[in-house]
Write a protein that holds these residues in place. Structure first.
Motif, PDB file in Angstrom:
ATOM      1  N   VAL A   6       0.840  -1.202   0.000  1.00  0.00           N
ATOM      2  CA  VAL A   6       0.000   0.000   0.000  1.00  0.00           C
ATOM      3  C   VAL A   6       0.878   1.256   0.000  1.00  0.00           C
ATOM      4  O   VAL A   6       1.833   1.360   0.779  1.00  0.00           O
ATOM      5  N   ALA A   7       0.534   2.189  -0.885  1.00  0.00           N
ATOM      6  CA  ALA A   7       1.145   3.523  -0.865  1.00  0.00           C
ATOM      7  C   ALA A   7       0.242   4.411  -0.025  1.00  0.00           C
ATOM      8  O   ALA A   7      -0.862   4.756  -0.446  1.00  0.00           O
ATOM      9  N   VAL A   8       0.687   4.735   1.191  1.00  0.00           N
ATOM     10  CA  VAL A   8      -0.148   5.536   2.084  1.00  0.00           C
ATOM     11  C   VAL A   8       0.136   7.018   1.862  1.00  0.00           C
ATOM     12  O   VAL A   8       1.260   7.416   1.508  1.00  0.00           O
ATOM     13  N   VAL A   9      -0.895   7.836   2.029  1.00  0.00           N
ATOM     14  CA  VAL A   9      -0.740   9.276   1.842  1.00  0.00           C
ATOM     15  C   VAL A   9      -0.108   9.849   3.098  1.00  0.00           C
ATOM     16  O   VAL A   9      -0.781  10.235   4.057  1.00  0.00           O
ATOM     17  N   ALA A  10       1.211   9.860   3.100  1.00  0.00           N
ATOM     18  CA  ALA A  10       2.013  10.346   4.218  1.00  0.00           C
ATOM     19  C   ALA A  10       3.422  10.603   3.672  1.00  0.00           C
ATOM     20  O   ALA A  10       3.800  10.038   2.638  1.00  0.00           O
ATOM     21  N   PRO A  11       4.204  11.429   4.334  1.00  0.00           N
ATOM     22  CA  PRO A  11       5.554  11.742   3.829  1.00  0.00           C
ATOM     23  C   PRO A  11       6.539  10.605   4.075  1.00  0.00           C
ATOM     24  O   PRO A  11       7.550  10.768   4.765  1.00  0.00           O
ATOM     25  N   LEU A  12       6.252   9.441   3.524  1.00  0.00           N
ATOM     26  CA  LEU A  12       7.117   8.267   3.638  1.00  0.00           C
ATOM     27  C   LEU A  12       7.737   7.968   2.284  1.00  0.00           C
ATOM     28  O   LEU A  12       7.065   8.056   1.256  1.00  0.00           O
ATOM     29  N   ASP A  13       8.997   7.578   2.273  1.00  0.00           N
ATOM     30  CA  ASP A  13       9.680   7.350   1.001  1.00  0.00           C
ATOM     31  C   ASP A  13       9.530   5.916   0.512  1.00  0.00           C
ATOM     32  O   ASP A  13      10.221   5.502  -0.410  1.00  0.00           O
ATOM     33  N   ARG A  14       8.625   5.144   1.091  1.00  0.00           N
ATOM     34  CA  ARG A  14       8.473   3.749   0.689  1.00  0.00           C
ATOM     35  C   ARG A  14       7.012   3.332   0.827  1.00  0.00           C
ATOM     36  O   ARG A  14       6.213   3.999   1.498  1.00  0.00           O
ATOM     37  N   VAL A  15       6.678   2.223   0.198  1.00  0.00           N
ATOM     38  CA  VAL A  15       5.356   1.628   0.368  1.00  0.00           C
ATOM     39  C   VAL A  15       5.378   0.748   1.620  1.00  0.00           C
ATOM     40  O   VAL A  15       6.447   0.356   2.101  1.00  0.00           O
ATOM     41  N   LEU A  16       4.192   0.431   2.136  1.00  0.00           N
ATOM     42  CA  LEU A  16       4.071  -0.370   3.347  1.00  0.00           C
ATOM     43  C   LEU A  16       3.294  -1.647   3.062  1.00  0.00           C
ATOM     44  O   LEU A  16       2.511  -1.713   2.110  1.00  0.00           O
ATOM     45  N   THR A  17       3.513  -2.645   3.902  1.00  0.00           N
ATOM     46  CA  THR A  17       2.818  -3.927   3.759  1.00  0.00           C
ATOM     47  C   THR A  17       1.757  -4.058   4.850  1.00  0.00           C
ATOM     48  O   THR A  17       2.020  -3.785   6.025  1.00  0.00           O
ATOM     49  N   TYR A  18       0.554  -4.485   4.424  1.00  0.00           N
ATOM     50  CA  TYR A  18      -0.557  -4.660   5.361  1.00  0.00           C
ATOM     51  C   TYR A  18      -1.195  -6.026   5.158  1.00  0.00           C
ATOM     52  O   TYR A  18      -1.239  -6.550   4.030  1.00  0.00           O
ATOM     53  N   GLY A  19      -1.700  -6.574   6.234  1.00  0.00           N
ATOM     54  CA  GLY A  19      -2.465  -7.802   6.140  1.00  0.00           C
ATOM     55  C   GLY A  19      -3.861  -7.533   5.580  1.00  0.00           C
ATOM     56  O   GLY A  19      -4.363  -6.402   5.618  1.00  0.00           O
ATOM     57  N   ILE A  20      -4.489  -8.611   5.064  1.00  0.00           N
ATOM     58  CA  ILE A  20      -5.829  -8.500   4.490  1.00  0.00           C
ATOM     59  C   ILE A  20      -6.780  -9.328   5.340  1.00  0.00           C
ATOM     60  O   ILE A  20      -6.696 -10.563   5.355  1.00  0.00           O
ATOM     61  N   ARG A  81       7.009   4.350 -10.467  1.00  0.00           N
ATOM     62  CA  ARG A  81       8.246   4.736 -11.151  1.00  0.00           C
ATOM     63  C   ARG A  81       8.368   6.244 -11.257  1.00  0.00           C
ATOM     64  O   ARG A  81       9.459   6.813 -11.095  1.00  0.00           O
ATOM     65  N   ALA A  82       7.240   6.915 -11.519  1.00  0.00           N
ATOM     66  CA  ALA A  82       7.256   8.376 -11.595  1.00  0.00           C
ATOM     67  C   ALA A  82       7.619   8.977 -10.240  1.00  0.00           C
ATOM     68  O   ALA A  82       8.421   9.919 -10.150  1.00  0.00           O
ATOM     69  N   ALA A  83       7.044   8.426  -9.169  1.00  0.00           N
ATOM     70  CA  ALA A  83       7.343   8.916  -7.822  1.00  0.00           C
ATOM     71  C   ALA A  83       8.822   8.737  -7.495  1.00  0.00           C
ATOM     72  O   ALA A  83       9.468   9.633  -6.934  1.00  0.00           O
ATOM     73  N   ASP A  84       9.370   7.590  -7.855  1.00  0.00           N
ATOM     74  CA  ASP A  84      10.781   7.308  -7.577  1.00  0.00           C
ATOM     75  C   ASP A  84      11.691   8.271  -8.334  1.00  0.00           C
ATOM     76  O   ASP A  84      12.649   8.806  -7.776  1.00  0.00           O
ATOM     77  N   TYR A  85      11.370   8.541  -9.593  1.00  0.00           N
ATOM     78  CA  TYR A  85      12.227   9.413 -10.403  1.00  0.00           C
ATOM     79  C   TYR A  85      12.250  10.829  -9.839  1.00  0.00           C
ATOM     80  O   TYR A  85      13.309  11.465  -9.760  1.00  0.00           O
ATOM     81  N   TYR A  86      11.084  11.335  -9.451  1.00  0.00           N
ATOM     82  CA  TYR A  86      11.005  12.724  -8.996  1.00  0.00           C
ATOM     83  C   TYR A  86      11.196  12.879  -7.484  1.00  0.00           C
ATOM     84  O   TYR A  86      11.030  13.977  -6.950  1.00  0.00           O
ATOM     85  N   GLY A  87      11.541  11.790  -6.805  1.00  0.00           N
ATOM     86  CA  GLY A  87      11.836  11.889  -5.383  1.00  0.00           C
ATOM     87  C   GLY A  87      10.636  12.257  -4.546  1.00  0.00           C
ATOM     88  O   GLY A  87      10.752  12.987  -3.556  1.00  0.00           O
ATOM     89  N   CYS A  88       9.467  11.747  -4.929  1.00  0.00           N
ATOM     90  CA  CYS A  88       8.229  12.072  -4.228  1.00  0.00           C
ATOM     91  C   CYS A  88       7.755  10.857  -3.439  1.00  0.00           C
ATOM     92  O   CYS A  88       7.852   9.724  -3.930  1.00  0.00           O
ATOM     93  N   PRO A  89       7.238  11.029  -2.221  1.00  0.00           N
ATOM     94  CA  PRO A  89       6.663   9.885  -1.501  1.00  0.00           C
ATOM     95  C   PRO A  89       5.610   9.196  -2.359  1.00  0.00           C
ATOM     96  O   PRO A  89       4.766   9.872  -2.974  1.00  0.00           O
ATOM     97  N   PRO A  90       5.634   7.867  -2.454  1.00  0.00           N
ATOM     98  CA  PRO A  90       4.739   7.177  -3.392  1.00  0.00           C
ATOM     99  C   PRO A  90       3.260   7.449  -3.149  1.00  0.00           C
ATOM    100  O   PRO A  90       2.489   7.609  -4.100  1.00  0.00           O
ATOM    101  N   GLY A  91       2.839   7.520  -1.883  1.00  0.00           N
ATOM    102  CA  GLY A  91       1.433   7.801  -1.607  1.00  0.00           C
ATOM    103  C   GLY A  91       1.028   9.188  -2.059  1.00  0.00           C
ATOM    104  O   GLY A  91      -0.082   9.408  -2.564  1.00  0.00           O
ATOM    105  N   GLU A  92       1.936  10.168  -1.876  1.00  0.00           N
ATOM    106  CA  GLU A  92       1.652  11.530  -2.321  1.00  0.00           C
ATOM    107  C   GLU A  92       1.558  11.586  -3.845  1.00  0.00           C
ATOM    108  O   GLU A  92       0.743  12.324  -4.403  1.00  0.00           O
TER     109      GLU A  92
END
Length: 729
Positions: A6-20, A81-92
């Motif tokens: 999950v890409a959470v809307v928060a200033p984190l530089d990575r995605v997070l893993t959640y249980g279902i 990939r776009a988030a990674d290139y531009y240095g943006c948190p993935p959720g943002e």
């Protein structure tokens, strides 16, 4: 069992893993918007993948917010990939890609429903004349919506309800999508015969579209009025014939109604389904269009830069019109460039990408020279029309009591006498850039930004165009108490005032941010120009973009020098493009065009090359200078901006960051820290550090370290990373 990435809307530089949780397994998809725990709170997130590796202590997703996914797996990969290139948190980044209203924990915009009526064969005979008329209309038409029936019959609700009770009609409810251009007239389609250059370009495009799907980038370099749009239209038609979809990007929201009208005219006989995506739509309009696109119900999407994220499931062609335009660069938050992302998406989706312009960005032009893009040339105007004559008017020989030179005044008089139209470009809105106290020399300034306030005589206000601070003009100077506070410089309002004095019979209009802020106001101005209800249109750079006014035979440019003196290595490129584009608005009809550019520097090489319509000469000269200095396209840049309330803390943070950068990246040139050109913006003090390298790799490694918090800035200071910056303001 698997977990959700999950890409959470928060200033984190990575995605997070959640249980279902078991209750959500059936409904969870890639593209689902969810509610998930983060620390002590719950945040919105977007499912972007699956993981077989479930970490111990992983927390579960709480809720699926939307009934349907908002995008597909291939789009998730593109966003990341776009988030990674531009240095943006993935959720943002994912939040920025989606329509407004889908970025928080709130419910989605309301889905509208509409009643559809269908004729049933029935033994019952309607009793009244009105019942029989409505029933016959439904029988002849087939399924009819309530809105359609209301346009045809006055207040049909009671009759329709009775016909349903009698069993003569069936009624069902379906989703009704909001159409922002339902009231926009469809322009009549006039068949166009392509010239040899257009045919040659189209043949190459169609060949690639007919081949097996592959990424193939092209530059369509066509002078103004050369018929690039006709090539786009036919390339789209071939894409649709091959069962794939098309995406068309334009630089300005205001251009979409014109393009939509032309596209609807072209495709109306082929039942092509169009959608529009841009930030000027209401939340409901954009939400409806987005879901239609995601469901595969749309053939062609047209929009401004954010439309690059449209979730078209089988994309075959991307067109970026006026690819040189700086509007494709997002200036806040997720600082992407839609033109460059079009190439990335084309690569990932295996599509043909056409970048079109009369004045290509030098980066794109150099890529084509190096063979990374195939260049298609349209060197002549359609119908054998000539480019306009361009004259440089030396303001050193001009009466300074007037904003208009004698040459331009005479040309305007002749144009009006001939019943033709004129455009005047002045790239500064308002009445005057500032007020000046003639007793002490001070000017009212914005309390939040390091800039003078622009004076608007029409609105009777002083305004900051960065933070929107407004105040009434003072009667006396705050510094010395003097009463001689007068406007200095010129804006579009002041130009309009002088024109009214000089040509009282002329019908004038302004096109700038102040006059086009209301929905539909820009389209109204365009319609009035085409209807010949305006004689002289005054405007900022908005008038230079993509407009086709056949009756415009004169273009005048005022204050052409101001942008040449900006401290930015791209200033010459911007001025050349703007002046070439606005010059191209003249002479697109049957009468020849003329352009007058007022300047204090008639021997400036940029203006001389504009006057000769010599893009190749300009590109050669400018590229040689950039090559010597390793500026783009021969080098790469990242701009770091530190901002905060405390100027000392910002400066100290910048110096600490420079020391860390110098230790980490020896292949990168570090320029700064230095105050930003706007050193205070929205009450934040700002310092910038420019990173420059010949190769992209060292810069990317530094950006990763910055994102990974290997290099920290002090508390109270915010660091913004701008990869491939367009301006340094």
């Amino acid at each position: 069992m698997k977990a959700a990435v999950v890409a959470v809307v928060a200033p984190l530089d990575r995605v997070l893993t959640y249980g279902i949780p078991p209750s959500l397994v059936a409904g969870l998809c890639i593209g689902s918007r969810v509610r998930a725990p983060l620390g002590r709170r719950q945040v919105v997130g977007y499912v972007v993948g699956w993981s077989e590796d479930i970490p111990s202590g992983v927390r579960d997703i709480v809720e699926i917010i939307d009934p349907q996914p908002l995008f597909h797996a291939r789009h998730a990969a593109f966003y990341l990939r776009a988030a990674d290139y531009y240095g943006c948190p993935p959720g943002e980044a994912v939040r920025a890609a989606l329509p407004a209203g889908l970025s928080g924990l709130e419910s989605s915009p309301v889905v509208l429903q509409e009643k559809i009526y269908r004729f049933v064969e029935s033994d019952v005979q309607p009793a009244g004349q009105r019942q029989r008329e409505i029933l016959e209309s439904v029988r002849l038409t087939g399924d009819m919506s309530l809105s359609h029936l209301r346009r045809q019959f006055d207040a049909p609700h009671t009759v329709l309800r009775r016909l349903v009770e009698l069993g003569c009609l069936e009624v069902r409810e379906v989703e009704r999508c909001r159409d922002p251009f339902a009231e926009v007239a469809i322009a009549p389609h006039n068949p166009v015969i392509l010239n040899s250059d257009q045919l040659a370009a189209l043949t190459q495009v169609e060949k690639k579209l007919d081949d097996s799907p592959e990424f193939f980038p092209m530059l369509l370099h066509g002078i103004t009025g050369s018929g690039k749009t006709e090539v786009y239209l036919r390339a789209i038609a071939r894409t649709l014939e091959r069962g794939r979809q098309a995406l068309v990007l334009v630089p300005e929201i205001a251009l979409t109604p014109q393009l939509i009208s032309r596209f609807r005219s072209w495709f109306q006989e082929h039942s092509v389904r169009l959608a529009v995506l841009h930030s000027g739509l209401s939340e409901g309009e954009r939400y409806d269009a987005w879901r239609q696109v995601a469901r595969g119900e749309i053939d062609v999407v047209i929009g401004a830069r954010s439309a690059i994220f449209a979730p078209l499931p089988d994309l075959g062609l991307i067109v970026v019109d006026e690819e040189h335009d700086g509007s494709y660069k997002q200036s806040e938050s997720f600082r992407y460039n839609a033109r460059d992302l079009a190439l990335l998406r084309g690569q990932m989706d295996q599509t043909v990408v056409i970048l079109g312009s009369a004045t290509p960005s030098l980066t794109t032009f150099q890529r084509a020279k190096e063979g990374h893009l195939t260049c298609l040339e349209l060197p002549v105007r359609t119908s054998e029309r000539l480019l306009p004559e361009v004259q440089l008017v030396d303001l050193a020989q001009h009466d300074r009591d007037s904003l208009l030179s004698e040459s331009l005044l005479q040309a305007l008089g002749a144009t009006l006498a001939a019943g033709e139209q004129a455009l005047l470009l002045l790239n500064r809105r308002g009445y005057a850039p500032y007020l000046l106290c003639h007793d002490c020399g001070t000017s009212p300034r914005c309390p939040n930004c390091d800039i003078t306030l622009t004076f608007s005589k029409v609105q009777r206000s002083l305004r900051c165009h960065y933070c929107d601070y407004r105040v009434l003009p003072p009667d006396h100077c705050d510094s010395c108490g003097g009463a001689q506070i007068l406007p200095e410089g010129i804006g579009t309002e002041r130009l309009e005032e002088e024109l009214l004095e000089r040509f009282p019979e002329a019908r004038l209009a302004r096109m700038d941010r102040d006059t086009t802020s209301r929905k539909g106001s820009h389209a109204s101005l365009i319609d009035r120009m085409h209807a010949r209800e305006i004689d002289i249109l005054i405007g900022t750079q908005m008038i230079a973009k993509g407009h086709d006014f056949p009756a415009v035979t004169l273009v005048g440019v005022l204050n052409a020098d101001s942008a040449l003196n900006l401290p930015d290595f791209r200033s010459a490129e911007r001025v050349f493009s703007l002046l070439s584009q606005v010059a191209g608005r003249a002479g697109r009809g049957d009468s020849p065009g003329r352009v007058l550019i007022q300047t204090y520097a008639p021997d400036n090489y940029v203006l001389e090359l504009v006057a000769r319509h010599d893009y190749q000469g300009f590109a050669a000269l400018e590229l040689s200078q950039r090559s010597a200095l390793s500026y783009p396209p021969f080098g790469h840049l990242v701009n770091l901006v530190l901002a905060g309330n405390d100027p000392l803390k910002v400066q100290q943070g910048a110096e600490m960051l420079v020391a860390a950068l110098a230790a980490a990246g020896r292949e990168v040139e570090i320029l700064g820290p230095a105050p930003c050109i706007l050193s205070r913006l929205r009450n934040k003090h700002r310092v910038q550090i420019l990173l420059k390298a010949v190769k992209r790799g060292p810069l990317r490694r530094l950006v990763e370290q910055l994102r990974g918090h290997d290099m920290r800035v002090p508390a109270g200071v915010v660091l913004t990373i701008d990869v491939d910056p367009i301006d340094m303001f």
